[in-house]
Design a protein around this motif. Sequence first.
Motif, PDB file in Angstrom:
ATOM      1  N   ARG A   1      70.720 140.245  38.189  1.00  0.00           N
ATOM      2  CA  ARG A   1      71.663 140.096  39.308  1.00  0.00           C
ATOM      3  C   ARG A   1      71.844 141.393  40.095  1.00  0.00           C
ATOM      4  O   ARG A   1      72.155 141.365  41.279  1.00  0.00           O
ATOM      5  CB  ARG A   1      73.016 139.604  38.798  1.00  0.00           C
ATOM      6  N   TYR A   2      71.644 142.561  39.426  1.00  0.00           N
ATOM      7  CA  TYR A   2      71.749 143.842  40.110  1.00  0.00           C
ATOM      8  C   TYR A   2      70.379 144.399  40.492  1.00  0.00           C
ATOM      9  O   TYR A   2      70.285 145.508  41.009  1.00  0.00           O
ATOM     10  CB  TYR A   2      72.456 144.874  39.214  1.00  0.00           C
ATOM     11  N   GLY A   3      69.329 143.672  40.178  1.00  0.00           N
ATOM     12  CA  GLY A   3      67.981 144.196  40.307  1.00  0.00           C
ATOM     13  C   GLY A   3      67.439 144.527  38.925  1.00  0.00           C
ATOM     14  O   GLY A   3      68.001 144.131  37.903  1.00  0.00           O
ATOM     15  N   LYS A   4      66.346 145.279  38.873  1.00  0.00           N
ATOM     16  CA  LYS A   4      65.727 145.589  37.583  1.00  0.00           C
ATOM     17  C   LYS A   4      66.500 146.644  36.789  1.00  0.00           C
ATOM     18  O   LYS A   4      66.353 146.739  35.569  1.00  0.00           O
ATOM     19  CB  LYS A   4      64.287 146.051  37.807  1.00  0.00           C
ATOM     20  N   PHE A   5      67.323 147.441  37.501  1.00  0.00           N
ATOM     21  CA  PHE A   5      68.122 148.446  36.793  1.00  0.00           C
ATOM     22  C   PHE A   5      69.385 148.728  37.574  1.00  0.00           C
ATOM     23  O   PHE A   5      69.317 149.061  38.756  1.00  0.00           O
ATOM     24  CB  PHE A   5      67.315 149.736  36.624  1.00  0.00           C
ATOM     25  N   PRO A   6      70.551 148.586  36.945  1.00  0.00           N
ATOM     26  CA  PRO A   6      70.735 148.072  35.590  1.00  0.00           C
ATOM     27  C   PRO A   6      70.580 146.555  35.569  1.00  0.00           C
ATOM     28  O   PRO A   6      70.606 145.908  36.613  1.00  0.00           O
ATOM     29  CB  PRO A   6      72.165 148.486  35.255  1.00  0.00           C
ATOM     30  N   MET A   7      70.434 146.010  34.383  1.00  0.00           N
ATOM     31  CA  MET A   7      70.330 144.572  34.247  1.00  0.00           C
ATOM     32  C   MET A   7      71.710 143.947  34.108  1.00  0.00           C
ATOM     33  O   MET A   7      72.683 144.611  33.749  1.00  0.00           O
ATOM     34  CB  MET A   7      69.438 144.216  33.050  1.00  0.00           C
ATOM     35  N   GLY A   8      71.780 142.652  34.395  1.00  0.00           N
ATOM     36  CA  GLY A   8      73.050 141.948  34.289  1.00  0.00           C
ATOM     37  C   GLY A   8      73.439 141.703  32.846  1.00  0.00           C
ATOM     38  O   GLY A   8      72.587 141.520  31.972  1.00  0.00           O
ATOM     39  N   LEU A   9      74.727 141.723  32.590  1.00  0.00           N
ATOM     40  CA  LEU A   9      75.240 141.532  31.240  1.00  0.00           C
ATOM     41  C   LEU A   9      75.836 140.139  31.066  1.00  0.00           C
ATOM     42  O   LEU A   9      76.344 139.539  32.011  1.00  0.00           O
ATOM     43  CB  LEU A   9      76.318 142.576  30.927  1.00  0.00           C
ATOM     44  N   GLY A  10      75.758 139.640  29.840  1.00  0.00           N
ATOM     45  CA  GLY A  10      76.496 138.439  29.464  1.00  0.00           C
ATOM     46  C   GLY A  10      75.974 137.128  30.007  1.00  0.00           C
ATOM     47  O   GLY A  10      76.726 136.146  30.048  1.00  0.00           O
ATOM     48  N   ALA A  11      74.710 137.080  30.406  1.00  0.00           N
ATOM     49  CA  ALA A  11      74.168 135.820  30.918  1.00  0.00           C
ATOM     50  C   ALA A  11      74.054 134.801  29.785  1.00  0.00           C
ATOM     51  O   ALA A  11      73.646 135.126  28.672  1.00  0.00           O
ATOM     52  CB  ALA A  11      72.799 136.050  31.545  1.00  0.00           C
ATOM     53  N   HIS A  12      74.430 133.566  30.076  1.00  0.00           N
ATOM     54  CA  HIS A  12      74.247 132.465  29.122  1.00  0.00           C
ATOM     55  C   HIS A  12      73.123 131.590  29.649  1.00  0.00           C
ATOM     56  O   HIS A  12      73.324 130.740  30.516  1.00  0.00           O
ATOM     57  CB  HIS A  12      75.534 131.657  28.971  1.00  0.00           C
ATOM     58  N   ILE A  13      71.925 131.821  29.140  1.00  0.00           N
ATOM     59  CA  ILE A  13      70.738 131.099  29.605  1.00  0.00           C
ATOM     60  C   ILE A  13      70.639 129.777  28.860  1.00  0.00           C
ATOM     61  O   ILE A  13      70.659 129.746  27.624  1.00  0.00           O
ATOM     62  CB  ILE A  13      69.462 131.933  29.379  1.00  0.00           C
ATOM     63  N   THR A  14      70.558 128.693  29.629  1.00  0.00           N
ATOM     64  CA  THR A  14      70.432 127.375  29.011  1.00  0.00           C
ATOM     65  C   THR A  14      69.119 126.728  29.436  1.00  0.00           C
ATOM     66  O   THR A  14      68.672 126.874  30.571  1.00  0.00           O
ATOM     67  CB  THR A  14      71.596 126.443  29.406  1.00  0.00           C
ATOM     68  N   LEU A  15      68.510 126.022  28.495  1.00  0.00           N
ATOM     69  CA  LEU A  15      67.310 125.234  28.759  1.00  0.00           C
ATOM     70  C   LEU A  15      67.639 123.788  28.405  1.00  0.00           C
ATOM     71  O   LEU A  15      68.083 123.510  27.283  1.00  0.00           O
ATOM     72  CB  LEU A  15      66.122 125.699  27.927  1.00  0.00           C
ATOM     73  N   THR A  16      67.427 122.892  29.358  1.00  0.00           N
ATOM     74  CA  THR A  16      67.693 121.471  29.129  1.00  0.00           C
ATOM     75  C   THR A  16      66.422 120.677  29.334  1.00  0.00           C
ATOM     76  O   THR A  16      65.886 120.626  30.449  1.00  0.00           O
ATOM     77  CB  THR A  16      68.789 120.958  30.080  1.00  0.00           C
ATOM     78  N   ALA A  17      65.907 120.093  28.257  1.00  0.00           N
ATOM     79  CA  ALA A  17      64.712 119.255  28.330  1.00  0.00           C
ATOM     80  C   ALA A  17      65.144 117.817  28.599  1.00  0.00           C
ATOM     81  O   ALA A  17      65.974 117.261  27.872  1.00  0.00           O
ATOM     82  CB  ALA A  17      63.922 119.348  27.031  1.00  0.00           C
ATOM     83  N   HIS A  18      64.588 117.235  29.648  1.00  0.00           N
ATOM     84  CA  HIS A  18      64.960 115.877  30.033  1.00  0.00           C
ATOM     85  C   HIS A  18      64.011 114.855  29.407  1.00  0.00           C
ATOM     86  O   HIS A  18      63.036 115.213  28.741  1.00  0.00           O
ATOM     87  CB  HIS A  18      64.952 115.765  31.552  1.00  0.00           C
TER      88      HIS A  18
END
Length: 245
Positions: free
Chosen positions: A199-216
């Motif tokens: 979210r800020y670019g390659k440096f620094p990186m974003g903190l606290g992302a909750h990555i979800t994957l949903t298979a349909h």
Amino acid sequence: MKLLAYPLTILYLIAFGLTLLVFHPILWISHRVFGYTALQNSVNVLQFCLLRCLNILGTRFTYNNPYPLPKNTPIIIVSNHQSMYDISPIIWFMREVHPKFISKLELGKGIPSVSYNLRHGGSALIDRKNARQSIKAINDFSTFINEKKYAAVIFPEGTRSKTGEPKPFQRRGLQTLIKNLPDAYIIPLTINNSWKTLRYGKFPMGLGAHITLTAHKPINLATFTATTDELIDQVEQTVKQSINS
């Protein structure tokens, strides 16, 4: 939060780089001495370790799959694409179907562990500036997927979405896979929030992302009666309707 991101990003990059360097000879030995199965097992462990590296940034992962993955059949996983951090969770959480990627040619060299796996693990490396090479690579890739009953992963958006907002599907590559793999199952896959790691670019990186994957729900191409364009429309709608705005 952004101030804290600087030291945590440095720590993450050190852990990430060391992980790739440590696993590179492991992948080489696994492949050259013991063969594909050992290579694939090593790759899976590598992905698990890379996910743990992302935990340094407070990144969490959730995999939602209410449908059993089809077995002993080729699969086409069709996903949106938000960042480079889509790759490891797909490989790890869907490892039972051996996900293989269609990647740009440049990634096939210079990156410890990653480039070796792309070259020797069954993925397709395409030159976006050379249509003839790309078509041949995808055709050969389709043959491999069909013979081994593995999963081909394609990101039809073509490029990553830096804000999570989905891009229109580019159809040619997916059309080729559907044509070459008429007995495959298509699994639409929705990824959310991986863009927030950058979210800020390659440096620094974003903190606290909750990555979800949903298979349909898997789609059986052998019993799908509509046209290819209608199929792609349905898959695109299924993927995109679950993307968080």
